[in-house]
Design a protein around this motif. Structure first.
Motif, short mmCIF file in Angstrom:
data_model
loop_
_atom_site.label_atom_id
_atom_site.label_comp_id
_atom_site.label_asym_id
_atom_site.label_seq_id
_atom_site.Cartn_x
_atom_site.Cartn_y
_atom_site.Cartn_z
N LYS A 52 -2.42 9.53 12.81
CA LYS A 52 -3.46 8.67 12.24
C LYS A 52 -3.39 7.21 12.75
N ASP A 87 6.85 13.82 6.84
CA ASP A 87 5.52 13.68 7.42
C ASP A 87 4.90 12.38 6.91
N ILE A 143 2.29 10.91 8.48
CA ILE A 143 1.03 10.77 9.22
C ILE A 143 0.06 9.87 8.45
N GLN A 144 0.02 10.03 7.15
CA GLN A 144 -0.89 9.20 6.34
C GLN A 144 -0.17 8.01 5.69
N THR A 191 -2.90 15.02 17.90
CA THR A 191 -3.30 15.07 16.50
C THR A 191 -2.07 15.22 15.60
N GLY A 192 -2.29 14.95 14.32
CA GLY A 192 -1.21 15.09 13.36
C GLY A 192 -0.67 16.51 13.30
N ALA A 193 -1.59 17.47 13.23
CA ALA A 193 -1.16 18.87 13.12
C ALA A 193 -0.26 19.28 14.28
N GLU A 197 5.86 15.35 2.70
CA GLU A 197 5.31 13.99 2.69
C GLU A 197 6.14 13.20 1.67
N VAL A 223 3.15 18.02 13.65
CA VAL A 223 3.81 18.84 12.63
C VAL A 223 4.31 20.15 13.26
N PHE A 281 0.09 18.77 2.25
CA PHE A 281 -0.94 18.83 3.30
C PHE A 281 -0.30 18.38 4.60
N HIS A 282 -0.29 19.29 5.60
CA HIS A 282 0.30 18.93 6.88
C HIS A 282 -0.64 19.23 8.05
N GLY A 283 -1.90 19.56 7.76
CA GLY A 283 -2.83 19.84 8.84
C GLY A 283 -3.46 21.21 8.71
C1 LIG Z 1 -4.03 13.94 8.17
C2 LIG Z 1 -2.70 14.53 7.96
C3 LIG Z 1 -2.20 15.55 8.81
C4 LIG Z 1 -3.03 16.18 9.90
O1 LIG Z 1 -3.43 15.28 10.88
P1 LIG Z 1 -4.63 15.69 11.88
O2 LIG Z 1 -4.67 14.55 12.86
O3 LIG Z 1 -5.87 15.80 11.07
O4 LIG Z 1 -4.24 16.98 12.51
C5 LIG Z 1 -0.92 16.00 8.58
N1 LIG Z 1 -0.16 15.51 7.59
C6 LIG Z 1 -0.61 14.54 6.77
C7 LIG Z 1 0.29 14.02 5.70
C8 LIG Z 1 -1.90 14.04 6.91
O5 LIG Z 1 -2.35 13.11 6.06
#
Ligand SMILES: *Cc1c(COP(=O)(O)O)cnc(C)c1O
Length: 405
Positions: free
Chosen positions: A248, A219, A221-222, A98-100, A186, A103, A134-136
């Motif tokens: 993601k 980060d 992730i998104q 997962t993203g978290a 981010e 991180v 937002f990082h999780g």
């Molecule tokens: C979604 C997201 C996360 C967390 O990812 P998960 O897979 O939900 O744990 C972390 N950072 C950013 C920028 C995100 O958009």
């Protein structure tokens, strides 16, 4: 819906639609209604639902090998790691799910680098983060959120983080002390509502971090995997950060695949036993991750995102609705700011749903548009008609009710 409501925790507030089928940019509900997916699972489904190449790779992998754990080498992880490092210009990767978790991996790497390479005194390392981040959802991560909703009731938090204003280079400079090992941010804030920093900020941050021997960790992730109109959003301004976090869309929307990437000097702080994950980097994840990267390049998802994103953003501005305060975006990742005095973002989403367009509000005021990057101009145009009509009908109703008063 009733079963989820009765037996599931209420940590989400979904729109009232029950999806049971998907293909490409479309999803269907149990009653057979068809919707255009304008959220893509928060940008996880950038390659489209059940992308046929990803599905093929998954099925082939399931004929061969599942999860042997990292106690052994497998035939898939090496090629995925090589491709990911090449595409991102990073030296090494560490796969998670997962993203978290990715991180958390970045946080551990940054701190250990701080102690073993930078020479920070034991347990004194500090990490700077951005306001509105937002990082999780882990306890460590929500502990450095500036959003009360994310952290309320989940303390105590351990500290070791300091929040600086997003996009403000002077604030960052002031916050840097010898104990700071890293700045994690981010490049564009997704959950905060597609918040774009001043132009040149990433470049300035990179220079400032280099000058002060602070790791610059991004980060994505998104924002990564083509979403902003480049393969990775940092590529709009800099060659590469010191650390990069992906998730993601790295899993093609069908499997959780995340990774922390870094230069050798950072990644070499990990040795056997210092970090791990039972499922991270398993052959299914690696095969899918590799294919997601192949699709990104082969189908030029970033190029499509840049072109159609600019078109969609301009068209949304051209609607000129009195309910909309601002339209922000990069590539096919657009936040439409609704004036809270006039309407709610949730209401806009509810009405779009009735017309077959699925999107979701973030906070109370922003409607986020993030369709699969495989969408065509024709389908963007259809979505635009729905948005235009919803805004028009809401504005019209507002005027009528004001007139009645
Ligand atoms: C979604 C997201 C996360 C967390 O990812 P998960 O897979 O939900 O744990 C972390 N950072 C950013 C920028 C995100 O958009």
């Amino acid at each position: 819906m009733a079963l989820e409501d009765k037996y599931g925790a209420h940590n989400y507030h979904p729109l009232g639609v029950v999806i049971d089928r998907a293909e490409g940019i479309w999803v269907w509900d149990v009653e057979g209604n068809k919707y255009l997916d304008f959220l893509s699972a928060y940008s996880a489904v950038s390659a489209g639902h059940l992308n046929k190449d990803l599905k093929k790779v998954l099925i082939e992998q399931l004929e061969e090998l599942d999860v042997p754990s990292r106690a052994f080498y497998t035939d898939k992880l090496g090629a995925f790691a090589e491709n990911l490092c090449t595409l991102t210009s990073m030296d090494k990767m560490l796969p998670m799910n997962t993203g978290a978790e990715a991180v958390e991996t970045a946080i551990k790497a940054a701190r250990k680098w701080g102690y073993t390479v930078k020479g920070i005194e034991k347990d004194k390392a500090k990490i700077l983060v951005s306001s509105g981040n937002f990082h999780g959802r882990t306890t460590t991560i929500v502990g450095f959120s500036s959003e009360e909703e994310y952290k309320s009731g989940f303390g105590p938090f351990d500290g070791g983080f300091e929040i600086v204003e997003f996009g403000n280079i002077d604030a960052l400079e002031k916050a840097i002390t010898p104990e700071v090992c890293a700045f994690i941010t981010e490049p564009i804030q997704g959950e905060a509502g597609i918040i774009i920093p001043p132009e040149g900020w990433l470049k300035q941050v990179q220079a400032l971090c280099r000058k002060n021997n602070v790791l610059f960790i991004i980060d994505e992730i998104q924002s990564g995997i083509g979403r902003t109109g480049k393969n990775f959003a940092f590529q709009h301004e800099i060659d590469k950060p010191d650390g990069l976090i992906l998730g993601k869309a790295l899993g093609g929307g069908i499997y959780p695949v995340s990774a922390f990437l870094a230069k050798d000097e950072v990644m070499n702080v990990f040795n056997p036993g210092s970090h791990g994950s039972t499922f991270g980097g398993n052959p299914i994840a690696a095969a899918i991750g590799l294919e997601a990267l192949r699709i990104l390049v082969k189908e030029d998802l970033a190029g499509k995102s840049a072109e159609l994103g600019a078109y969609l953003k301009q068209a949304l501005e051209d609607i000129g609705s009195g309910l909309v305060k601002e339209v922000r975006g990069a590539g096919l990742w657009i936040g439409m700011d609704i004036d809270p005095a006039k309407a709610s973002a949730r209401e806009v989403c509810e009405r779009l749903k009735k017309r077959g367009l699925l999107c979701k509000e973030t906070h109370e005021t922003v409607v986020r548009f993030a369709p699969p990057l495989t969408i065509t101009k024709e389908d963007v145009d259809w979505a635009l008609i729905q948005v235009t009509q919803v805004l028009e009908e809401m504005e019209h109703e507002q005027h009528s009710s004001q007139a009645a008063e």
